[in-house]
Design a protein around this motif. Structure first.
Motif, PDB file in Angstrom:
ATOM      1  N   ILE A  79       0.841  -1.207   0.000  1.00  0.00           N
ATOM      2  CA  ILE A  79       0.000   0.000   0.000  1.00  0.00           C
ATOM      3  C   ILE A  79       0.875   1.255   0.000  1.00  0.00           C
ATOM      4  O   ILE A  79       0.609   2.217  -0.729  1.00  0.00           O
ATOM      5  CB  ILE A  79      -0.974  -0.022   1.194  1.00  0.00           C
ATOM      6  N   ALA A  80       1.930   1.240   0.802  1.00  0.00           N
ATOM      7  CA  ALA A  80       2.830   2.400   0.855  1.00  0.00           C
ATOM      8  C   ALA A  80       3.536   2.610  -0.481  1.00  0.00           C
ATOM      9  O   ALA A  80       3.676   3.752  -0.952  1.00  0.00           O
ATOM     10  CB  ALA A  80       3.852   2.206   1.974  1.00  0.00           C
ATOM     11  N   ILE A  81       3.961   1.536  -1.126  1.00  0.00           N
ATOM     12  CA  ILE A  81       4.655   1.652  -2.413  1.00  0.00           C
ATOM     13  C   ILE A  81       3.702   2.153  -3.487  1.00  0.00           C
ATOM     14  O   ILE A  81       4.056   3.040  -4.277  1.00  0.00           O
ATOM     15  CB  ILE A  81       5.292   0.304  -2.798  1.00  0.00           C
ATOM     16  N   VAL A  82       2.487   1.624  -3.528  1.00  0.00           N
ATOM     17  CA  VAL A  82       1.497   2.082  -4.513  1.00  0.00           C
ATOM     18  C   VAL A  82       1.138   3.549  -4.264  1.00  0.00           C
ATOM     19  O   VAL A  82       1.036   4.334  -5.211  1.00  0.00           O
ATOM     20  CB  VAL A  82       0.240   1.183  -4.486  1.00  0.00           C
ATOM     21  N   ALA A  83       0.971   3.925  -3.003  1.00  0.00           N
ATOM     22  CA  ALA A  83       0.648   5.320  -2.683  1.00  0.00           C
ATOM     23  C   ALA A  83       1.778   6.260  -3.105  1.00  0.00           C
ATOM     24  O   ALA A  83       1.521   7.330  -3.682  1.00  0.00           O
ATOM     25  CB  ALA A  83       0.362   5.468  -1.197  1.00  0.00           C
ATOM     26  N   ALA A  84       3.014   5.874  -2.835  1.00  0.00           N
ATOM     27  CA  ALA A  84       4.156   6.708  -3.238  1.00  0.00           C
ATOM     28  C   ALA A  84       4.247   6.804  -4.756  1.00  0.00           C
ATOM     29  O   ALA A  84       4.504   7.883  -5.313  1.00  0.00           O
ATOM     30  CB  ALA A  84       5.446   6.137  -2.653  1.00  0.00           C
ATOM     31  N   PHE A  85       4.030   5.680  -5.440  1.00  0.00           N
ATOM     32  CA  PHE A  85       4.052   5.671  -6.909  1.00  0.00           C
ATOM     33  C   PHE A  85       3.003   6.631  -7.469  1.00  0.00           C
ATOM     34  O   PHE A  85       3.298   7.453  -8.337  1.00  0.00           O
ATOM     35  CB  PHE A  85       3.807   4.247  -7.416  1.00  0.00           C
ATOM     36  N   LEU A  86       1.775   6.528  -6.966  1.00  0.00           N
ATOM     37  CA  LEU A  86       0.703   7.383  -7.461  1.00  0.00           C
ATOM     38  C   LEU A  86       0.938   8.854  -7.131  1.00  0.00           C
ATOM     39  O   LEU A  86       0.623   9.735  -7.937  1.00  0.00           O
ATOM     40  CB  LEU A  86      -0.640   6.912  -6.907  1.00  0.00           C
ATOM     41  N   LEU A  87       1.490   9.128  -5.959  1.00  0.00           N
ATOM     42  CA  LEU A  87       1.781  10.512  -5.577  1.00  0.00           C
ATOM     43  C   LEU A  87       2.828  11.138  -6.504  1.00  0.00           C
ATOM     44  O   LEU A  87       2.647  12.260  -6.994  1.00  0.00           O
ATOM     45  CB  LEU A  87       2.257  10.567  -4.129  1.00  0.00           C
ATOM     46  N   VAL A  88       3.905  10.409  -6.765  1.00  0.00           N
ATOM     47  CA  VAL A  88       4.948  10.931  -7.655  1.00  0.00           C
ATOM     48  C   VAL A  88       4.411  11.059  -9.072  1.00  0.00           C
ATOM     49  O   VAL A  88       4.657  12.060  -9.756  1.00  0.00           O
ATOM     50  CB  VAL A  88       6.207  10.033  -7.600  1.00  0.00           C
ATOM     51  N   TRP A  89       3.672  10.068  -9.534  1.00  0.00           N
ATOM     52  CA  TRP A  89       3.118  10.090 -10.884  1.00  0.00           C
ATOM     53  C   TRP A  89       2.164  11.283 -11.058  1.00  0.00           C
ATOM     54  O   TRP A  89       2.228  12.006 -12.037  1.00  0.00           O
ATOM     55  CB  TRP A  89       2.418   8.785 -11.166  1.00  0.00           C
ATOM     56  N   ALA A  90       1.297  11.494 -10.085  1.00  0.00           N
ATOM     57  CA  ALA A  90       0.371  12.628 -10.161  1.00  0.00           C
ATOM     58  C   ALA A  90       1.119  13.957 -10.106  1.00  0.00           C
ATOM     59  O   ALA A  90       0.771  14.912 -10.816  1.00  0.00           O
ATOM     60  CB  ALA A  90      -0.648  12.548  -9.037  1.00  0.00           C
ATOM     61  N   SER A  91       2.142  14.045  -9.277  1.00  0.00           N
ATOM     62  CA  SER A  91       2.925  15.284  -9.186  1.00  0.00           C
ATOM     63  C   SER A  91       3.627  15.582 -10.500  1.00  0.00           C
ATOM     64  O   SER A  91       3.688  16.733 -10.935  1.00  0.00           O
ATOM     65  CB  SER A  91       3.952  15.170  -8.066  1.00  0.00           C
ATOM     66  N   LEU A  92       4.154  14.555 -11.142  1.00  0.00           N
ATOM     67  CA  LEU A  92       4.814  14.763 -12.429  1.00  0.00           C
ATOM     68  C   LEU A  92       3.808  15.095 -13.529  1.00  0.00           C
ATOM     69  O   LEU A  92       4.108  15.859 -14.431  1.00  0.00           O
ATOM     70  CB  LEU A  92       5.613  13.512 -12.810  1.00  0.00           C
ATOM     71  N   ALA A  93       2.614  14.526 -13.437  1.00  0.00           N
ATOM     72  CA  ALA A  93       1.612  14.745 -14.478  1.00  0.00           C
ATOM     73  C   ALA A  93       1.116  16.178 -14.506  1.00  0.00           C
ATOM     74  O   ALA A  93       0.862  16.729 -15.583  1.00  0.00           O
ATOM     75  CB  ALA A  93       0.433  13.794 -14.270  1.00  0.00           C
ATOM     76  N   VAL A  94       0.983  16.809 -13.347  1.00  0.00           N
ATOM     77  CA  VAL A  94       0.481  18.180 -13.334  1.00  0.00           C
ATOM     78  C   VAL A  94       1.607  19.196 -13.298  1.00  0.00           C
ATOM     79  O   VAL A  94       1.336  20.390 -13.317  1.00  0.00           O
ATOM     80  CB  VAL A  94      -0.489  18.409 -12.142  1.00  0.00           C
ATOM     81  N   GLY A  95       2.831  18.753 -13.237  1.00  0.00           N
ATOM     82  CA  GLY A  95       3.968  19.654 -13.323  1.00  0.00           C
ATOM     83  C   GLY A  95       4.258  20.463 -12.074  1.00  0.00           C
ATOM     84  O   GLY A  95       4.596  21.625 -12.152  1.00  0.00           O
TER      85      GLY A  95
END
Length: 96
Positions: A79-95
Motif C-alpha cells: 500500500i505504501a509503495i502504490v501510494a508513493a508511486f501514485l503521488l509521484v506520478w500525479a505530481s509529475l503529471a500536473v507539473g
C-alpha cells in the motif's frame, strides 16, 4: 501463493515475473495509444521517467517482499509503495 527457493535459500514468490511483465505492458500502453490517437503525445523522456518510476516501485516491492516475513506487513508495504508511486506520478503529471 506458490513459492520457490532463491539462491539464498529464502522463499520467493512466483508473482514477481508477472508483476515485471505487467509493468512492461503498462509502459507500452502510451506507445500504442500514440499510434491510435493524437491525444497522447509522449517523448522519449516521458518513457524513460515512467520506466524508472516503475522500476523503482517494483524494485522496492522486490526488496520488501523478500525482507518482510509477515503477510500483513507485506500488505502495508504494498500500500505504501502504490501510494508513493501514485503521488509521484500525479505530481509529475500536473507539473508541480
Amino acid at each position: 501463493m506458490a513459492k520457490t527457493m532463491d539462491t539464498g535459500g529464502r522463499a520467493r514468490g512466483r508473482w514477481n515475473p508477472v508483476l515485471w511483465g505487467g509493468a512492461g505492458l503498462l509502459l507500452l500502453l502510451p506507445l500504442v495509444a500514440m499510434q491510435l490517437t493524437d491525444e497522447v503525445n509522449w517523448t522519449a523522456f516521458d518513457f524513460i521517467v515512467f520506466g524508472a518510476l516503475l522500476a523503482v516501485a517494483l524494485g522496492g516491492w522486490e526488496l520488501a517482499s523478500r525482507r518482510i516475513g509477515r503477510r500483513a506487513w507485506r500488505v502495508v508495504a504494498a500500500i505504501a509503495i502504490v501510494a508513493a508511486f501514485l503521488l509521484v506520478w500525479a505530481s509529475l503529471a500536473v507539473g508541480l
